[in-house]
Design a protein around this motif. Structure first.
Motif, PDB file in Angstrom:
ATOM      1  N   ARG A 175       2.792  11.763  51.225  1.00 26.45           N
ATOM      2  CA  ARG A 175       3.288  11.036  49.715  1.00 26.45           C
ATOM      3  C   ARG A 175       3.537  10.098  49.391  1.00 26.45           C
ATOM      4  N   LEU A 176       2.944   9.080  48.817  1.00 27.69           N
ATOM      5  CA  LEU A 176       3.841   7.893  49.725  1.00 27.69           C
ATOM      6  C   LEU A 176       4.253   6.864  47.793  1.00 27.69           C
ATOM      7  N   PRO A 177       5.551   6.552  47.576  1.00 27.74           N
ATOM      8  CA  PRO A 177       5.451   5.758  46.634  1.00 27.74           C
ATOM      9  C   PRO A 177       5.238   4.156  46.244  1.00 27.74           C
ATOM     10  N   PRO A 178       4.568   4.401  45.071  1.00 28.26           N
ATOM     11  CA  PRO A 178       4.274   2.811  45.046  1.00 28.26           C
ATOM     12  C   PRO A 178       4.824   1.790  46.044  1.00 28.26           C
ATOM     13  N   ALA A 179       4.326   1.257  47.321  1.00 32.21           N
ATOM     14  CA  ALA A 179       4.865  -0.124  48.683  1.00 32.21           C
ATOM     15  C   ALA A 179       6.671  -1.109  47.214  1.00 32.21           C
ATOM     16  N   HIS A 198      12.542  -3.567  52.900  1.00 29.86           N
ATOM     17  CA  HIS A 198      14.143  -2.742  53.550  1.00 29.86           C
ATOM     18  C   HIS A 198      15.385  -2.793  52.323  1.00 29.86           C
ATOM     19  N   GLU A 199      15.654  -3.459  51.249  1.00 27.51           N
ATOM     20  CA  GLU A 199      16.836  -3.240  50.978  1.00 27.51           C
ATOM     21  C   GLU A 199      16.680  -1.903  49.247  1.00 27.51           C
ATOM     22  N   THR A 200      14.952  -2.208  49.107  1.00 30.06           N
ATOM     23  CA  THR A 200      14.851  -1.490  47.915  1.00 30.06           C
ATOM     24  C   THR A 200      14.720   0.364  49.340  1.00 30.06           C
ATOM     25  N   ILE A 201      14.812   0.485  50.403  1.00 33.31           N
ATOM     26  CA  ILE A 201      14.555   1.224  50.979  1.00 33.31           C
ATOM     27  C   ILE A 201      15.979   1.599  50.956  1.00 33.31           C
ATOM     28  N   GLU A 202      16.816   0.954  51.229  1.00 33.26           N
ATOM     29  CA  GLU A 202      18.268   1.140  51.905  1.00 33.26           C
ATOM     30  C   GLU A 202      19.206   1.532  50.005  1.00 33.26           C
ATOM     31  N   ALA A 226       8.184   8.917  41.191  1.00 32.06           N
ATOM     32  CA  ALA A 226       8.280   8.439  41.698  1.00 32.06           C
ATOM     33  C   ALA A 226       9.268   8.455  42.503  1.00 32.06           C
ATOM     34  N   ALA A 227      10.421   8.960  41.729  1.00 32.04           N
ATOM     35  CA  ALA A 227      11.628   9.394  42.578  1.00 32.04           C
ATOM     36  C   ALA A 227      11.732  10.595  43.418  1.00 32.04           C
ATOM     37  N   ARG A 228      11.459  11.498  42.831  1.00 36.52           N
ATOM     38  CA  ARG A 228      10.307  12.200  43.947  1.00 36.52           C
ATOM     39  C   ARG A 228       9.515  12.029  45.152  1.00 36.52           C
ATOM     40  N   ASP A 229       8.427  10.780  45.292  1.00 36.72           N
ATOM     41  CA  ASP A 229       8.094  11.069  46.112  1.00 36.72           C
ATOM     42  C   ASP A 229       9.272  10.170  46.902  1.00 36.72           C
ATOM     43  N   TRP A 230      10.351   9.237  46.246  1.00 37.00           N
ATOM     44  CA  TRP A 230      10.428   8.504  47.217  1.00 37.00           C
ATOM     45  C   TRP A 230      11.780   9.426  48.074  1.00 37.00           C
ATOM     46  N   LEU A 245       2.533  -1.029  55.199  1.00 35.75           N
ATOM     47  CA  LEU A 245       2.574  -1.593  56.396  1.00 35.75           C
ATOM     48  C   LEU A 245       2.489  -2.895  55.743  1.00 35.75           C
ATOM     49  N   THR A 246       2.391  -3.590  54.381  1.00 37.34           N
ATOM     50  CA  THR A 246       2.625  -4.855  54.561  1.00 37.34           C
ATOM     51  C   THR A 246       4.130  -5.209  54.043  1.00 37.34           C
ATOM     52  N   ALA A 247       4.309  -4.226  53.072  1.00 31.00           N
ATOM     53  CA  ALA A 247       6.189  -3.908  52.924  1.00 31.00           C
ATOM     54  C   ALA A 247       6.874  -4.197  54.395  1.00 31.00           C
ATOM     55  N   VAL A 248       6.346  -3.389  55.097  1.00 33.51           N
ATOM     56  CA  VAL A 248       7.516  -3.491  56.375  1.00 33.51           C
ATOM     57  C   VAL A 248       7.127  -3.786  57.252  1.00 33.51           C
ATOM     58  N   GLY A 249       5.909  -5.530  57.122  1.00 32.37           N
ATOM     59  CA  GLY A 249       6.066  -6.285  57.897  1.00 32.37           C
ATOM     60  C   GLY A 249       5.289  -6.349  58.962  1.00 32.37           C
ATOM     61  N   ALA A 250       4.268  -4.926  59.312  1.00 29.61           N
ATOM     62  CA  ALA A 250       3.077  -4.557  60.275  1.00 29.61           C
ATOM     63  C   ALA A 250       1.926  -5.399  59.828  1.00 29.61           C
TER      64      ALA A 250
END
Length: 182
Positions: free
Chosen positions: A13-17, A25-29, A59-63, A155-160
């Motif tokens: 289960r992934l929310p939109p990136a 990183h800031e959004t995840i924090e 989406a908050a549940r997925d987060w 993967l794009t959002a986290v820079g991989a």
């Protein structure tokens, strides 16, 4: 404070990136920080995450699920609390590979930074869909394609991974030395 982290939970289960780069990183924090240090109900945590990063309740549940898989939130007796585990971008990237189902397989299907980029459709075709996925969805091919495309965005959002007009390829800095996954 950094603690020893081991993921026992893998999520699909992934929310939109979020947007790539520092914003991810800031959004995840921000999402993690919206969950209190004192355990609270899923509904209350979802409301706070929803407000903090401006997403709907689903989406908050997925987060919450993602944050839990990344070791940034713990669940106990049906309540959630954030951990004290602060992670840098490289650690977060490694945790995505460990905790998100299919992330490593999608990454492995991509060319090296100097290789010819692959379209999302080509990556979907290159990553084998698990048999159990065929029994979970009315249209398993479409569900798998959505998951792989969302993985590419994460993967794009986290820079991989880097995304260009021609498609996706591994990011140049994705290595053990650069905090990557190889």
């Amino acid at each position: 404070m950094t603690t020893c982290w081991r993921s026992r939970l893998r999520t699909k289960r992934l929310p939109p990136a979020p947007e790539p780069g520092a914003t991810a990183h800031e959004t995840i924090e921000t999402a993690r920080d919206a969950v209190g240090r004192v355990p609270d109900s899923e509904a209350d945590c979802c409301a706070r995450v929803s407000e903090a990063i401006n997403v709907d309740r689903r989406a908050a549940r997925d987060w919450l699920t993602l944050l839990r898989a990344l070791g940034l939130v713990k669940r106990s007796a049906g309540e959630y609390r954030r951990t004290d585990d602060d992670v840098d971008r490289a650690t977060l990237r490694r945790r995505v590979f460990t905790a998100v189902y299919g992330a490593r397989e999608v990454f492995d299907a991509l060319p090296d930074p100097d290789g010819e980029a692959r379209s999302a459709a080509a990556v979907v075709g290159a990553v084998r869909q698990p048999t159990w996925e065929h029994h979970r969805h009315v249209d398993p091919g479409a569900a798998w394609a959505r998951h792989v495309e969302r993985l590419l965005n994460w993967l794009t959002a986290v820079g991989a991974v880097e995304q260009g007009a021609e498609g996706y390829r591994r990011a140049a800095a994705t290595s053990v030395e650069g905090g990557g996954v190889e």
